[in-house]
Design a protein around this motif. Sequence first.
Motif, short mmCIF file in Angstrom:
data_model
loop_
_atom_site.label_atom_id
_atom_site.label_comp_id
_atom_site.label_asym_id
_atom_site.label_seq_id
_atom_site.Cartn_x
_atom_site.Cartn_y
_atom_site.Cartn_z
N UNK A 2 3.07 1.89 3.22
CA UNK A 2 4.28 1.06 3.32
C UNK A 2 5.34 1.53 2.34
N UNK A 3 4.92 1.96 1.16
CA UNK A 3 5.87 2.49 0.18
C UNK A 3 6.53 3.76 0.69
N UNK A 4 5.74 4.65 1.26
CA UNK A 4 6.30 5.90 1.80
C UNK A 4 7.26 5.62 2.95
N UNK A 5 6.92 4.67 3.79
CA UNK A 5 7.79 4.31 4.92
C UNK A 5 9.14 3.80 4.40
N UNK A 6 9.09 2.94 3.37
CA UNK A 6 10.33 2.39 2.81
C UNK A 6 11.17 3.48 2.13
N UNK A 7 10.52 4.36 1.37
CA UNK A 7 11.29 5.42 0.69
C UNK A 7 11.86 6.41 1.69
N UNK A 8 11.12 6.69 2.76
CA UNK A 8 11.65 7.60 3.79
C UNK A 8 12.89 7.01 4.45
N UNK A 9 12.90 5.72 4.67
CA UNK A 9 14.08 5.08 5.27
C UNK A 9 15.28 5.21 4.34
N UNK A 69 0.85 -1.19 0.00
CA UNK A 69 0.00 0.00 0.00
C UNK A 69 0.88 1.24 0.00
N UNK A 70 0.29 2.41 -0.27
CA UNK A 70 1.08 3.66 -0.33
C UNK A 70 1.78 4.01 0.98
#
Length: 90
Positions: free
Chosen positions: A41-48, A38-39
Amino acid sequence: MTLRDNFMPGRLSLSDGRPSVAPLRVRATIVIDIEADDPVALERATNEIVVQHQILSRSLPRAELAFRKRKPRTRPRAVAPVRIAPYVDD
């Protein structure tokens, strides 16, 4: 092959007797494929990844970070080609 294998000494500099050589240049590329359900989880991964890039940029200020969307694969990946042994003279 190593970086040392590609080093070619230049001609001597007339000013101080030290070799005048072009700088050695290498581009290191890190590829991280992210798959998220989902968006959020994607944002969390890109922020990391952004945080890790900021840490890396402290020691390597010219490090670049770019994201791009990828289309989902519709067919399976092609099989790797058969590797042929190099020609050897008898």
